[in-house]
Scaffold this motif. Sequence first.
Motif, PDB file in Angstrom:
ATOM      1  N   VAL A   3       0.828  -1.202   0.000  1.00 52.91           N
ATOM      2  CA  VAL A   3       0.000   0.000   0.000  1.00 52.91           C
ATOM      3  C   VAL A   3       0.868   1.259   0.000  1.00 52.91           C
ATOM      4  O   VAL A   3       0.586   2.216  -0.722  1.00 52.91           O
ATOM      5  N   LYS A   4       1.948   1.260   0.752  1.00 52.86           N
ATOM      6  CA  LYS A   4       2.809   2.444   0.841  1.00 52.86           C
ATOM      7  C   LYS A   4       3.407   2.825  -0.511  1.00 52.86           C
ATOM      8  O   LYS A   4       3.786   3.969  -0.722  1.00 52.86           O
ATOM      9  N   MET A   7      -0.015   4.609  -2.290  1.00 52.47           N
ATOM     10  CA  MET A   7      -0.911   5.514  -1.580  1.00 52.47           C
ATOM     11  C   MET A   7      -0.595   6.981  -1.885  1.00 52.47           C
ATOM     12  O   MET A   7       0.531   7.330  -2.236  1.00 52.47           O
ATOM     13  N   THR A  80      -9.332   1.935   8.233  1.00 54.26           N
ATOM     14  CA  THR A  80      -7.904   2.189   8.075  1.00 54.26           C
ATOM     15  C   THR A  80      -7.171   0.872   7.832  1.00 54.26           C
ATOM     16  O   THR A  80      -7.610  -0.194   8.283  1.00 54.26           O
ATOM     17  N   ARG A  83       0.144   0.774   6.175  1.00 56.39           N
ATOM     18  CA  ARG A  83       0.886   1.090   4.942  1.00 56.39           C
ATOM     19  C   ARG A  83       1.720  -0.111   4.482  1.00 56.39           C
ATOM     20  O   ARG A  83       2.149  -0.178   3.347  1.00 56.39           O
ATOM     21  N   ALA A  90      -5.823  -4.941   0.377  1.00 51.31           N
ATOM     22  CA  ALA A  90      -6.568  -3.675   0.413  1.00 51.31           C
ATOM     23  C   ALA A  90      -7.695  -3.723  -0.614  1.00 51.31           C
ATOM     24  O   ALA A  90      -8.828  -3.335  -0.332  1.00 51.31           O
ATOM     25  N   VAL A 104      -4.783   5.219   5.263  1.00 50.41           N
ATOM     26  CA  VAL A 104      -3.571   4.451   5.521  1.00 50.41           C
ATOM     27  C   VAL A 104      -2.907   5.049   6.751  1.00 50.41           C
ATOM     28  O   VAL A 104      -2.725   6.268   6.832  1.00 50.41           O
TER      29      VAL A 104
END
Length: 131
Positions: A3-4, A7, A80, A83, A90, A104
């Motif tokens: 995700v990081k 994002m 939420t 990350r 997700a 995130v």
Amino acid sequence: MLVKDIMLREVVTVSPFATIREAMRVMKQNKVKSLVVEKRDAHDAYGIITYTNILKTIVAEEGDIDLVNVYDICAKPALTISRELDVKHAARLMVNIGVRRLLVTSSNELAGIVTMSDIVGAILKLADEEA
């Protein structure tokens, strides 16, 4: 892919005490369809307000955009994710729950936001690179 990696780090926020008119103005100025609602204190949760929340309030409930506060209509707590989560998890969460965006966090603090559009864009980019 995590995700990081996809994002959006620049998240537009709004005070929970802002009026709906103020929130709409911030959305328009920043060209976004949602805002993260700030925590009121360290033990509070983040919220999220979207066009849908606003339209339901204005149209269905005949809410006054100058009298209703963001806190009264936002979705709270917002969903939420870490990350460090794999993007496929997700995406699965979004599909299963029926949401288009997830906040995130890192150490329970806002780190960014990820949307379905971000995930689809990342998948397309990866597919183009492999082709």
